[in-house]
Design a protein around this motif. Sequence first.
Motif, PDB file in Angstrom:
ATOM      1  N   UNK A 145       0.858  -1.179   0.000  1.00 40.86           N
ATOM      2  CA  UNK A 145       0.000   0.000   0.000  1.00 40.86           C
ATOM      3  C   UNK A 145       0.898   1.233   0.000  1.00 40.86           C
ATOM      4  N   UNK A 146       0.792   2.021  -1.068  1.00 39.59           N
ATOM      5  CA  UNK A 146       1.652   3.204  -1.216  1.00 39.59           C
ATOM      6  C   UNK A 146       1.285   4.258  -0.164  1.00 39.59           C
ATOM      7  N   UNK A 147       2.202   5.184   0.009  1.00 36.29           N
ATOM      8  CA  UNK A 147       1.862   6.333   0.840  1.00 36.29           C
ATOM      9  C   UNK A 147       0.808   7.153   0.100  1.00 36.29           C
ATOM     10  N   UNK A 148      -0.202   7.578   0.796  1.00 36.19           N
ATOM     11  CA  UNK A 148      -1.261   8.353   0.168  1.00 36.19           C
ATOM     12  C   UNK A 148      -2.347   7.515  -0.469  1.00 36.19           C
ATOM     13  N   UNK A 149      -2.236   6.211  -0.342  1.00 35.46           N
ATOM     14  CA  UNK A 149      -3.264   5.353  -0.920  1.00 35.46           C
ATOM     15  C   UNK A 149      -4.530   5.416  -0.083  1.00 35.46           C
ATOM     16  N   UNK A 150      -5.656   5.411  -0.778  1.00 35.47           N
ATOM     17  CA  UNK A 150      -6.929   5.399  -0.046  1.00 35.47           C
ATOM     18  C   UNK A 150      -7.527   4.002  -0.158  1.00 35.47           C
ATOM     19  N   UNK A 151      -7.694   3.365   0.968  1.00 35.35           N
ATOM     20  CA  UNK A 151      -8.137   1.981   0.989  1.00 35.35           C
ATOM     21  C   UNK A 151      -9.278   1.843   1.995  1.00 35.35           C
ATOM     22  N   UNK A 152     -10.151   0.893   1.707  1.00 34.76           N
ATOM     23  CA  UNK A 152     -11.167   0.578   2.713  1.00 34.76           C
ATOM     24  C   UNK A 152     -10.729  -0.663   3.475  1.00 34.76           C
ATOM     25  N   UNK A 153     -10.635  -0.521   4.782  1.00 36.40           N
ATOM     26  CA  UNK A 153     -10.239  -1.661   5.608  1.00 36.40           C
ATOM     27  C   UNK A 153     -11.253  -1.803   6.743  1.00 36.40           C
ATOM     28  N   UNK A 154     -11.322  -3.006   7.322  1.00 42.46           N
ATOM     29  CA  UNK A 154     -12.225  -3.160   8.472  1.00 42.46           C
ATOM     30  C   UNK A 154     -11.797  -2.264   9.627  1.00 42.46           C
ATOM     31  N   UNK A 155     -12.760  -1.954  10.471  1.00 45.79           N
ATOM     32  CA  UNK A 155     -12.478  -1.000  11.533  1.00 45.79           C
ATOM     33  C   UNK A 155     -11.383  -1.470  12.466  1.00 45.79           C
ATOM     34  N   UNK A 156     -11.383  -2.777  12.789  1.00 47.08           N
ATOM     35  CA  UNK A 156     -10.387  -3.245  13.763  1.00 47.08           C
ATOM     36  C   UNK A 156      -8.975  -3.029  13.245  1.00 47.08           C
ATOM     37  N   UNK A 157      -8.792  -3.212  11.926  1.00 44.63           N
ATOM     38  CA  UNK A 157      -7.465  -3.000  11.355  1.00 44.63           C
ATOM     39  C   UNK A 157      -7.132  -1.511  11.325  1.00 44.63           C
ATOM     40  N   UNK A 158      -8.128  -0.725  10.895  1.00 40.28           N
ATOM     41  CA  UNK A 158      -7.908   0.719  10.829  1.00 40.28           C
ATOM     42  C   UNK A 158      -7.535   1.276  12.199  1.00 40.28           C
ATOM     43  N   UNK A 159      -8.191   0.757  13.216  1.00 41.57           N
ATOM     44  CA  UNK A 159      -7.927   1.234  14.568  1.00 41.57           C
ATOM     45  C   UNK A 159      -6.481   0.970  14.983  1.00 41.57           C
ATOM     46  N   UNK A 160      -6.025  -0.255  14.724  1.00 38.39           N
ATOM     47  CA  UNK A 160      -4.641  -0.601  15.076  1.00 38.39           C
ATOM     48  C   UNK A 160      -3.654   0.258  14.300  1.00 38.39           C
ATOM     49  N   UNK A 161      -3.902   0.405  12.980  1.00 41.84           N
ATOM     50  CA  UNK A 161      -2.995   1.197  12.154  1.00 41.84           C
ATOM     51  C   UNK A 161      -2.996   2.654  12.596  1.00 41.84           C
ATOM     52  N   UNK A 162      -4.164   3.122  12.996  1.00 43.20           N
ATOM     53  CA  UNK A 162      -4.284   4.504  13.435  1.00 43.20           C
ATOM     54  C   UNK A 162      -3.466   4.736  14.701  1.00 43.20           C
ATOM     55  N   UNK A 163      -3.497   3.776  15.593  1.00 41.78           N
ATOM     56  CA  UNK A 163      -2.729   3.910  16.831  1.00 41.78           C
ATOM     57  C   UNK A 163      -1.235   3.974  16.545  1.00 41.78           C
ATOM     58  N   UNK A 164      -0.808   3.332  15.452  1.00 44.20           N
ATOM     59  CA  UNK A 164       0.614   3.362  15.088  1.00 44.20           C
ATOM     60  C   UNK A 164       0.917   4.531  14.145  1.00 44.20           C
ATOM     61  N   UNK A 165      -0.046   5.455  14.010  1.00 47.30           N
ATOM     62  CA  UNK A 165       0.127   6.651  13.182  1.00 47.30           C
ATOM     63  C   UNK A 165       0.358   6.329  11.719  1.00 47.30           C
ATOM     64  N   UNK A 166      -0.051   5.151  11.272  1.00 44.58           N
ATOM     65  CA  UNK A 166       0.210   4.760   9.898  1.00 44.58           C
ATOM     66  C   UNK A 166      -0.875   5.263   8.952  1.00 44.58           C
ATOM     67  N   UNK A 167      -2.061   5.444   9.453  1.00 38.93           N
ATOM     68  CA  UNK A 167      -3.160   5.872   8.584  1.00 38.93           C
ATOM     69  C   UNK A 167      -3.962   6.964   9.290  1.00 38.93           C
ATOM     70  N   UNK A 168      -4.750   7.659   8.493  1.00 39.68           N
ATOM     71  CA  UNK A 168      -5.777   8.497   9.113  1.00 39.68           C
ATOM     72  C   UNK A 168      -7.130   7.997   8.626  1.00 39.68           C
ATOM     73  N   UNK A 169      -8.092   8.105   9.484  1.00 41.72           N
ATOM     74  CA  UNK A 169      -9.396   7.517   9.188  1.00 41.72           C
ATOM     75  C   UNK A 169     -10.356   8.588   8.692  1.00 41.72           C
ATOM     76  N   UNK A 170     -11.009   8.304   7.579  1.00 42.24           N
ATOM     77  CA  UNK A 170     -12.054   9.205   7.086  1.00 42.24           C
ATOM     78  C   UNK A 170     -13.418   8.666   7.470  1.00 42.24           C
ATOM     79  N   UNK A 171     -14.412   9.525   7.334  1.00 40.96           N
ATOM     80  CA  UNK A 171     -15.757   9.084   7.701  1.00 40.96           C
ATOM     81  C   UNK A 171     -16.301   8.125   6.652  1.00 40.96           C
TER      82      UNK A 171
END
Lengths: 185, 210
Positions: free
Chosen positions: A39-65
């Motif tokens: 997954x490139x930097x700046x890529x917009x992907x749909x992932x399940x919430x549990x994964x997004x949450x973990x990635x968000x905690x590691x500052x790897x992604x930002x979550x959109x609505x």
Amino acid sequence: MAKYYDIDDILVEEEFVPVLFHKTANGVTIDPSAETNCAEQGAKVEVPFWLAHELHMRQAVSINLPACFDQKTRLEVQADAAYVDLRSRCSYFYEFGCKLEPLVTDRTLGILLSTAFKIRYKEALTKVYTAAHITASKYLSFLTKEETNLYEAAHLSMTAFRKWRAGGPRLERALILGRKRKDSN
Amino acid sequence: MAGQTDPHISLFSPQEIEFMAEDELVEIVPNMNMEQLNFISGDFGRFIPQIPTKVPLWLAVALKRRGKCTFRPPGWMSVDNLTQILEAERESQSTFQALPFSYVEIARLLIDHARDDIPDMFMVRSLVEDIRDVRLHKLETNLGSFQGTSAVKISNVSAMEVNIVRPFVRRALEAFYKHDKPEADVDRDTRSSRQQREANNEPRRPLRQR
């Protein structure tokens, strides 16, 4: 972790959220549009919430609505919250929103949820104690999981009371007495 | 969380409420001689013909079935009193009149088992039903005025009425509580990074508070 065994809680976390990658992630196949396994930097992907949450905690992604909280839904909720079909948008509308709320930058999400719930609560209240069950069936299909539980709870207690008022056998045979004894030999 | 899978959490069934109401004391006039009865809940009797005595409702019903006593209907079950209560219930939209905690159950048991002992039985029955309907409707109207979680105080609600709305109110209050909490902590802005805010620059439109 308190709700580790709660099936509803698990299902809520399965909902997809759009995320924006800030870092390149190698060796993952979560981005269907990428040519390689990353997954490139700046890529917009749909992932399940549990994964997004973990990635968000590691500052790897930002979550959109996600789409169920988009502008169109908001306008509909503002217009007449009681008759918005929230189930087709997301059957865990409130729980999902509550989980999402601390992770997104949109401050109005909490207000959206509580406003929608307040109005829909009143509608459910009038429906459950006054309208017949059959006429309410169309309305029922609009309710989210939580609202359905609420409605069912009220409906059950009301039918139990009506049944009692109408009278009937006072003593019921215990279920276990009706069974035939099994031959244990 | 209010999203339990199992909505069957009405704590008592109406039959159980009725069972508990049967412990209320009522006055009967026995027509037989019997020694005192010694129960865990107390001693009742002794029973002498034409001498009124107080016994639990279940015992009274059992004696009545065997034709051993007549009921003295409680004071609140008179047509005059019930008419007054009904008027008062209709007048005020927010308060409930004082009635026995299990008036629905007592009235029903008396009407079922001792209809010959109640003067103007049909009048009493329809009055009790009217009062109950008015009160239930009023209770529902009151529930509709919930605005978020605050302490809810509605006095003089009877056992059956509480039991009917309990599952609904419990869940609704849980949900209100859940949605009210996030509004309290506003300073979460500090936690989210600058980058995230840029990524999500869709127009923000505050919802109108109703």
